[in-house]
Design an enzyme around this catalytic site. Structure first.
Site, PDB file in Angstrom:
ATOM      1  N   ALA A 125       0.844  -1.207   0.000  1.00 33.87           N
ATOM      2  CA  ALA A 125       0.000   0.000   0.000  1.00 33.87           C
ATOM      3  C   ALA A 125       0.875   1.250   0.000  1.00 33.87           C
ATOM      4  O   ALA A 125       0.549   2.274   0.599  1.00 33.87           O
ATOM      5  CB  ALA A 125      -0.932  -0.013   1.211  1.00 33.87           C
ATOM      6  N   ASN A 181       3.379   3.909  -2.557  1.00 33.61           N
ATOM      7  CA  ASN A 181       3.004   4.869  -3.595  1.00 33.61           C
ATOM      8  C   ASN A 181       2.313   4.221  -4.789  1.00 33.61           C
ATOM      9  O   ASN A 181       1.241   4.661  -5.210  1.00 33.61           O
ATOM     10  CB  ASN A 181       4.242   5.622  -4.079  1.00 33.61           C
ATOM     11  CG  ASN A 181       4.704   6.652  -3.067  1.00 33.61           C
ATOM     12  OD1 ASN A 181       3.916   7.130  -2.253  1.00 33.61           O
ATOM     13  ND2 ASN A 181       5.983   7.000  -3.102  1.00 33.61           N
ATOM     14  N   VAL A 182       2.923   3.175  -5.331  1.00 34.13           N
ATOM     15  CA  VAL A 182       2.331   2.552  -6.528  1.00 34.13           C
ATOM     16  C   VAL A 182       1.050   1.811  -6.152  1.00 34.13           C
ATOM     17  O   VAL A 182       0.019   1.935  -6.819  1.00 34.13           O
ATOM     18  CB  VAL A 182       3.322   1.578  -7.213  1.00 34.13           C
ATOM     19  CG1 VAL A 182       2.664   0.914  -8.422  1.00 34.13           C
ATOM     20  CG2 VAL A 182       4.588   2.300  -7.648  1.00 34.13           C
ATOM     21  N   GLY A 183       1.095   1.044  -5.060  1.00 34.20           N
ATOM     22  CA  GLY A 183      -0.057   0.224  -4.675  1.00 34.20           C
ATOM     23  C   GLY A 183      -1.282   1.064  -4.346  1.00 34.20           C
ATOM     24  O   GLY A 183      -2.388   0.799  -4.837  1.00 34.20           O
ATOM     25  N   ARG A 188      13.530   2.278  -5.711  1.00 26.88           N
ATOM     26  CA  ARG A 188      14.908   2.766  -5.912  1.00 26.88           C
ATOM     27  C   ARG A 188      15.163   4.094  -5.230  1.00 26.88           C
ATOM     28  O   ARG A 188      14.276   4.922  -5.117  1.00 26.88           O
ATOM     29  CB  ARG A 188      15.140   2.989  -7.405  1.00 26.88           C
ATOM     30  CG  ARG A 188      15.432   1.740  -8.136  1.00 26.88           C
ATOM     31  CD  ARG A 188      16.076   2.044  -9.456  1.00 26.88           C
ATOM     32  NE  ARG A 188      15.145   2.539 -10.456  1.00 26.88           N
ATOM     33  CZ  ARG A 188      15.530   3.000 -11.640  1.00 26.88           C
ATOM     34  NH1 ARG A 188      16.812   3.061 -11.943  1.00 26.88           N
ATOM     35  NH2 ARG A 188      14.644   3.420 -12.507  1.00 26.88           N
ATOM     36  N   SER A 197       6.650  -5.129  -8.700  1.00 27.35           N
ATOM     37  CA  SER A 197       7.879  -4.951  -7.909  1.00 27.35           C
ATOM     38  C   SER A 197       9.119  -5.157  -8.781  1.00 27.35           C
ATOM     39  O   SER A 197       9.140  -6.015  -9.653  1.00 27.35           O
ATOM     40  CB  SER A 197       7.898  -5.956  -6.748  1.00 27.35           C
ATOM     41  OG  SER A 197       6.676  -5.922  -6.048  1.00 27.35           O
ATOM     42  N   ARG A 206       6.053   6.470 -21.484  1.00 28.16           N
ATOM     43  CA  ARG A 206       7.100   7.506 -21.399  1.00 28.16           C
ATOM     44  C   ARG A 206       7.592   7.868 -22.797  1.00 28.16           C
ATOM     45  O   ARG A 206       7.718   9.051 -23.131  1.00 28.16           O
ATOM     46  CB  ARG A 206       8.263   6.987 -20.544  1.00 28.16           C
ATOM     47  CG  ARG A 206       7.893   6.931 -19.080  1.00 28.16           C
ATOM     48  CD  ARG A 206       9.024   6.409 -18.224  1.00 28.16           C
ATOM     49  NE  ARG A 206       8.681   6.564 -16.815  1.00 28.16           N
ATOM     50  CZ  ARG A 206       9.056   5.724 -15.851  1.00 28.16           C
ATOM     51  NH1 ARG A 206       9.825   4.698 -16.134  1.00 28.16           N
ATOM     52  NH2 ARG A 206       8.698   5.947 -14.611  1.00 28.16           N
ATOM     53  N   HIS A 209      12.863  -4.685 -18.225  1.00 27.62           N
ATOM     54  CA  HIS A 209      12.583  -3.356 -17.685  1.00 27.62           C
ATOM     55  C   HIS A 209      13.871  -2.840 -17.058  1.00 27.62           C
ATOM     56  O   HIS A 209      14.079  -2.913 -15.870  1.00 27.62           O
ATOM     57  CB  HIS A 209      11.477  -3.475 -16.638  1.00 27.62           C
ATOM     58  CG  HIS A 209      11.024  -2.160 -16.087  1.00 27.62           C
ATOM     59  ND1 HIS A 209      10.720  -1.081 -16.876  1.00 27.62           N
ATOM     60  CD2 HIS A 209      10.809  -1.756 -14.811  1.00 27.62           C
ATOM     61  CE1 HIS A 209      10.338  -0.077 -16.101  1.00 27.62           C
ATOM     62  NE2 HIS A 209      10.384  -0.463 -14.846  1.00 27.62           N
TER      63      HIS A 209
HETATM   64  N1  LIG Z   1       7.438  -2.296 -12.955  1.00 27.15           N
HETATM   65  C1  LIG Z   1       7.498  -0.986 -12.975  1.00 27.15           C
HETATM   66  O1  LIG Z   1       7.464  -0.384 -14.029  1.00 27.15           O
HETATM   67  C2  LIG Z   1       7.583  -0.226 -11.683  1.00 27.15           C
HETATM   68  C3  LIG Z   1       7.285   1.132 -11.625  1.00 27.15           C
HETATM   69  C4  LIG Z   1       7.334   1.795 -10.412  1.00 27.15           C
HETATM   70  C5  LIG Z   1       7.711   1.087  -9.272  1.00 27.15           C
HETATM   71  N2  LIG Z   1       8.040  -0.222  -9.360  1.00 27.15           N
HETATM   72  C6  LIG Z   1       8.416  -1.007  -8.192  1.00 27.15           C
HETATM   73  O2  LIG Z   1       7.257  -1.227  -7.405  1.00 27.15           O
HETATM   74  C7  LIG Z   1       7.645  -1.417  -6.047  1.00 27.15           C
HETATM   75  C8  LIG Z   1       6.808  -0.490  -5.158  1.00 27.15           C
HETATM   76  O3  LIG Z   1       7.140   0.858  -5.391  1.00 27.15           O
HETATM   77  P1  LIG Z   1       6.518   2.016  -4.460  1.00 27.15           P
HETATM   78  O4  LIG Z   1       6.981   3.293  -5.011  1.00 27.15           O
HETATM   79  O5  LIG Z   1       5.075   1.768  -4.253  1.00 27.15           O
HETATM   80  O6  LIG Z   1       7.297   1.704  -3.101  1.00 27.15           O
HETATM   81  P2  LIG Z   1       6.799   2.092  -1.624  1.00 27.15           P
HETATM   82  O7  LIG Z   1       7.995   1.955  -0.747  1.00 27.15           O
HETATM   83  O8  LIG Z   1       6.049   3.359  -1.639  1.00 27.15           O
HETATM   84  O9  LIG Z   1       5.748   0.918  -1.259  1.00 27.15           O
HETATM   85  C9  LIG Z   1       6.120  -0.409  -1.086  1.00 27.15           C
HETATM   86  C10 LIG Z   1       5.188  -0.992  -0.024  1.00 27.15           C
HETATM   87  O10 LIG Z   1       5.434  -2.407   0.063  1.00 27.15           O
HETATM   88  C11 LIG Z   1       5.186  -2.741   1.418  1.00 27.15           C
HETATM   89  N3  LIG Z   1       5.732  -4.051   1.741  1.00 27.15           N
HETATM   90  C12 LIG Z   1       7.012  -4.397   2.031  1.00 27.15           C
HETATM   91  N4  LIG Z   1       7.086  -5.719   2.312  1.00 27.15           N
HETATM   92  C13 LIG Z   1       5.825  -6.209   2.181  1.00 27.15           C
HETATM   93  C14 LIG Z   1       5.265  -7.506   2.325  1.00 27.15           C
HETATM   94  N5  LIG Z   1       6.009  -8.568   2.647  1.00 27.15           N
HETATM   95  N6  LIG Z   1       3.926  -7.640   2.145  1.00 27.15           N
HETATM   96  C15 LIG Z   1       3.143  -6.582   1.821  1.00 27.15           C
HETATM   97  N7  LIG Z   1       3.636  -5.328   1.655  1.00 27.15           N
HETATM   98  C16 LIG Z   1       4.959  -5.162   1.838  1.00 27.15           C
HETATM   99  C17 LIG Z   1       5.846  -1.616   2.182  1.00 27.15           C
HETATM  100  O11 LIG Z   1       5.395  -1.576   3.531  1.00 27.15           O
HETATM  101  C18 LIG Z   1       5.426  -0.404   1.360  1.00 27.15           C
HETATM  102  O12 LIG Z   1       4.226   0.176   1.864  1.00 27.15           O
HETATM  103  C19 LIG Z   1       9.150  -1.152  -5.998  1.00 27.15           C
HETATM  104  O13 LIG Z   1       9.844  -2.371  -6.051  1.00 27.15           O
HETATM  105  C20 LIG Z   1       9.388  -0.331  -7.254  1.00 27.15           C
HETATM  106  O14 LIG Z   1      10.722  -0.441  -7.716  1.00 27.15           O
HETATM  107  C21 LIG Z   1       7.970  -0.896 -10.538  1.00 27.15           C
END
Ligand SMILES: NC(=O)c1ccc[n+]([C@@H]2O[C@H](COP(=O)([O-])OP(=O)(O)OC[C@H]3O[C@@H](n4cnc5c(N)ncnc54)[C@H](O)[C@@H]3O)[C@@H](O)[C@H]2O)c1
Length: 309
Positions: free
Chosen positions: A10, A12-14, A83, A120, A152, A176
């Site tokens: 939950a 930023n992305v979630g 990252r 992720s 993009r 990616h």
């Molecule tokens: N595929 C893509 O194009 C793309 C684009 C953007 C981000 N991402 C990736 O998506 C992921 C999330 O990015 P974000 O910006 O939301 O990060 P974020 O840090 O805002 O959110 C990640 C969330 O995962 C939760 N988390 C950690 N371990 C967990 C578990 N075992 N069970 C449930 N939740 C858990 C954390 O508490 C946190 O709230 C990162 O790995 C990022 O690199 C991928």
């Protein structure tokens, strides 16, 4: 409309994905799951309270366990760390592999029939971890990256040409990462080959900016990575599945001989429908594009070797 979609993570992305899914009413309920106590519950409630204003009836609930997620038809996995400036996506591999392993184990039990869209990073490797741990068929484990990379690329092209983003059709394939493969030969502006509108030097600059699109945002934000465009990209994939639209989108798929590649995830043109990955469309690539795709897939394999399952 699906019955239930779960978003794991939950952050930023979630959280942004959950809000967008609800606003489009792609399911009757959206469940947000995160390990941080109170965060999924608080964000879920806040989002649900926007429903009367935005006019959606999708219920959003948050939880720290998978009980409310049971029998979800579709799951989006965003759990993991993002990252920081100077990090590559591959730097996240060990930490996120452990997180995604744990999530996939829970999903196998709670949502055995779900289609899983992995977000992720490093994306292609986390898709493989999810597929291995859940044992789900490749039709049900798909990764989001190409839709974002393509968005993009399309945004930068629209800016350079001063035309609507809607008129730019394009496809970015491969892993990616820095080795992604924007296909200039498949890029058109309302059917006009982009090479007739922009010179090669300018196109190469745009391709380079696309490859660094994620890092450009990380450098600005400093404490996190992109999430508005990534969540929009996830929702486009989910919409194609939930509404059985059968869109052809660039997604990470497990390859079994397509494009001469096997045994890794990489971004390829995929038809997404109610069954998940319904077809990999094998377009004819130039020798250079095929070599770039193969090089990109090789980079994915090298990162896979860092993970023990
Ligand atoms: N595929 C893509 O194009 C793309 C684009 C953007 C981000 N991402 C990736 O998506 C992921 C999330 O990015 P974000 O910006 O939301 O990060 P974020 O840090 O805002 O959110 C990640 C969330 O995962 C939760 N988390 C950690 N371990 C967990 C578990 N075992 N069970 C449930 N939740 C858990 C954390 O508490 C946190 O709230 C990162 O790995 C990022 O690199 C991928």
């Amino acid at each position: 409309m699906l019955n239930k979609i779960t978003v794991v993570g939950a952050g930023n992305v979630g959280a942004t994905t959950a809000q967008r899914l609800a606003e489009k009413e792609l399911a009757k309920s959206v469940v947000l799951v995160d390990v941080i106590e109170g965060v999924p519950q608080g964000k879920g409630l806040d989002q649900w309270e926007s429903a009367p204003i935005e006019g959606f009836d999708t219920r959003i609930v948050g939880a720290n366990d998978y009980k409310p997620a049971a029998e979800s038809e579709l799951v989006v996995v965003t759990a993991g760390i993002a990252r920081k400036p100077g990090m590559s996506r591959d730097d996240l591999v060990r930490t996120n592999a452990e997180i995604v392993k744990q999530v996939a184990t829970e999903l196998k039990r709670a949502c055995p029939s779900a289609i899983v869209v992995v977000v992720s990073n490093p994306l292609d490797v986390m898709c493989w971890v999810t597929k291995q741990v859940t044992g789900f068929a490749r039709e049900r484990v798909i990764g989001m990256a190409g839709v974002l990379d393509t968005a993009r690329y399309r945004a930068f092209l629209a800016e350079a040409l001063d035309v609507s983003v809607e008129d730019i059709q394009a496809m970015v394939l491969g892993g990616h990462g820095d080795t992604m493969v924007p296909l200039i030969s498949f890029t058109t502006v309302s059917g006009i080959p982009v090479t007739q509108l922009l010179d090669r030097g300018r196109l190469d600059q745009i391709v380079e900016r696309t490859r660094n699109g994620g890092a450009e945002i990380v450098a600005y934000l400093k404490t996190g990575s992109a999430y508005y465009a990534p969540s929009a990209a996830v929702v486009q994939m989910v919409e194609s599945i939930a509404r059985d639209k059968k869109r052809i989108l660039p997604c990470a798929a497990w390859l079994e001989g397509e494009f001469g590649l096997s045994g890794m995830y990489a971004g390829v043109p995929c038809k997404l429908g109610r069954k998940g990955l319904e077809q990999i469309v094998q377009v004819e690539l130039s020798t250079g594009e095929l070599a770039a795709l193969q090089q990109s897939a090789e980079a994915v394999k090298q990162t896979m070797a860092l993970v023990k399952l």
